[in-house]
Design an enzyme around this catalytic site. Structure first.
Site, PDB file in Angstrom:
ATOM      1  N   ASP A  58      12.469 -27.409 -10.814  1.00 48.36           N
ATOM      2  CA  ASP A  58      11.735 -27.432 -12.396  1.00 48.36           C
ATOM      3  C   ASP A  58      10.819 -28.410 -12.208  1.00 48.36           C
ATOM      4  O   ASP A  58      10.915 -29.706 -11.758  1.00 48.36           O
ATOM      5  CB  ASP A  58      12.694 -27.770 -13.542  1.00 48.36           C
ATOM      6  CG  ASP A  58      12.178 -28.059 -14.783  1.00 48.36           C
ATOM      7  OD1 ASP A  58      12.006 -26.920 -15.528  1.00 48.36           O
ATOM      8  OD2 ASP A  58      11.735 -29.052 -15.101  1.00 48.36           O
ATOM      9  N   SER A  98      11.604 -25.773 -22.776  1.00 44.94           N
ATOM     10  CA  SER A  98      11.732 -26.906 -22.711  1.00 44.94           C
ATOM     11  C   SER A  98      12.659 -27.711 -23.303  1.00 44.94           C
ATOM     12  O   SER A  98      13.897 -27.368 -23.620  1.00 44.94           O
ATOM     13  CB  SER A  98      10.425 -27.826 -22.490  1.00 44.94           C
ATOM     14  OG  SER A  98      10.426 -29.019 -22.049  1.00 44.94           O
ATOM     15  N   HIS A 111       7.570 -24.919 -15.190  1.00 39.43           N
ATOM     16  CA  HIS A 111       8.161 -25.472 -16.164  1.00 39.43           C
ATOM     17  C   HIS A 111       7.681 -24.603 -17.555  1.00 39.43           C
ATOM     18  O   HIS A 111       6.623 -24.679 -17.819  1.00 39.43           O
ATOM     19  CB  HIS A 111       8.108 -26.916 -16.263  1.00 39.43           C
ATOM     20  CG  HIS A 111       8.877 -27.468 -17.637  1.00 39.43           C
ATOM     21  ND1 HIS A 111      10.111 -27.760 -17.540  1.00 39.43           N
ATOM     22  CD2 HIS A 111       8.538 -27.625 -18.781  1.00 39.43           C
ATOM     23  CE1 HIS A 111      10.654 -28.116 -18.439  1.00 39.43           C
ATOM     24  NE2 HIS A 111       9.675 -28.307 -19.399  1.00 39.43           N
TER      25      HIS A 111
END
Length: 410
Positions: A288, A192, A355
């Site tokens: 995502d 991330s 994610h």
């Protein structure tokens, strides 16, 4: 480029916005901070927190001025001189208010950091869970600056320190003193906001080692797109403009980008990846989950809740919504076309609503992990790192992949 056709089904799990801590971008969409439902690794390795004692003298401090830290488990056997450095994710803060809130959490202060951390997925010390990196020196560098380890500045009135770049440098200096200077193999990874950081710092990381050291980088869920949201606005661009301006990120952005584009554009990976010289692997879900909820269809861009059902479960999306999601996927694929032409680079884009997939054991390497072309993520990353075979794996569009571990709201 190899296009693999797989099949998709929806595995209903509760989505936890663990990396945003509810304080920025679309908090209404994630009330309650729901935990991910996954099969935990049995008896995971628990690794203690270490603060960096010399960081303060370098001004390398968290948002609140406390020392930064990391979790480290030493390598053994054939991996004794190999190093995996994983950059923690955790969103960003883009204004004084959100940074002040953030500095009272583990994302902005070592006072609130967990004293022990479970090492799973790519950080696991078990060969059956992490076949290629289990016996390496494995480190998680904790994220407490709010700008992907890239800021340089201070706001005295609010008691805020924007020192992400210094934290990265102090962390690397600390680890070099712990033996990383003798590495024969090294991998910089991140998830991330940490995935974005692994892109931003990739060539810098390469520069720490002799040319004889094998050095590569891995970005998991770090490919944030400069996309248009549901209302025709630019939620992500506007947010990043705040991050870049407040934290003084421009001082640490690559000149190869700044000579062509504005600083905010140079915080988007799509404008960076083609100029990175070090071998880089991009792992990303085509849909995502964070971008789906927070930058494409945040509540501010969907005042009538037309996307609520679709966001809660992709199987509830109507044909128009599915087409918009497919357009987002195509935008991502267009952005990596040039990157994929370089033999040194790797690519794994699965058609999942997910994610961060390398930290979780069930998505990294387990019996039912996601696949592209019969290869799990861990296998594909290993094949690429050790040059066993080229990896340019792109899934077919939703809903064709039954191996996904999709993240949807209850």
């Amino acid at each position: 480029m190899k296009i693999s056709v797989m099949a998709v089904g929806v595995v209903t799990v509760a989505w936890c916005l663990f990396f945003m801590d509810r304080y920025v971008l679309g908090e209404d969409d994630f009330q309650g901070l729901l935990d991910l439902e996954e099969t935990p690794s049995p008896n995971p390795l628990m690794v203690h927190l270490t603060l960096i004692p010399g960081a303060a003298a370098k001004g390398a401090v968290c948002l609140d001025g406390t020392l930064p830290g990391y979790h480290f488990h030493p390598g053994f056997g054939s991996g004794a001189n190999s190093w995996l450095i994983h950059l923690e994710g955790g969103g960003w803060c883009n204004d004084i208010e959100t940074c002040v809130i953030r500095k009272a959490t583990r994302r902005g202060s070592s006072k609130y950091m967990e004293k022990t951390l479970a090492f799973t997925g790519i950080l696991s010390n078990k060969a059956e869970e992490n076949p290629d990196f289990f016996n390496w020196n494995r480190v998680e560098l904790l994220y407490c600056d709010g700008a992907s380890f890239s800021g340089e500045g201070q706001n005295k009135a609010a008691g805020l320190y924007f020192r992400g770049q210094r934290i990265f440098e102090a962390g690397m200096e600390e680890l070099m003193s712990k033996g990383m200077k003798n590495a024969d193999q090294a991998l910089l990874s991140g998830c991330s906001a940490g995935g974005l950081a692994s892109i931003l710092h990739c060539d810098e990381f390469r520069g720490l080692f002799p040319k004889t050291t094998k050095v590569k980088c891995l970005s998991d869920a770090g490919l944030f797109l400069d996309a248009t949201d549901a209302a025709g606005g630019h939620t992500m661009r506007n947010f990043y403009a705040g991050v870049v301006g407040l934290h003084g990120v421009v001082k640490n952005l690559p000149s190869t980008c700044l000579s062509r584009l504005d600083p905010t554009s140079c915080f988007f990976p799509e404008n960076l990846i083609n100029n990175i010289k070090t071998p880089l692997f991009l792992l990303n879900a085509a849909y995502d989950a964070w971008q789906f909820h927070q930058s494409l269809f945040p509540s501010s861009a969907d005042p009538h809740g037309e996307w609520k059902a679709c966001k809660s479960n992709p199987s509830s999306c109507n044909s128009t919504q599915i087409q918009i999601l497919q357009d987002f996927r195509m935008e991502m694929l267009d952005d990596v076309k040039g990157f994929a032409r370089y033999d040194r680079n790797g690519l794994f884009i699965n058609s999942c609503f997910a994610h961060c997939q390398i930290e979780r054991q069930d998505t990294w390497f387990a019996d039912d992990s996601p696949l592209i072309g019969k290869k799990k993520i861990a296998e594909s990353v290993g094949d690429w790192y050790f040059d066993r075979r080229p990896v340019k794996a792109i899934d077919c569009p939703y809903p064709c992949d039954s191996t996904c571990h999709n993240q949807v709201l209850k």
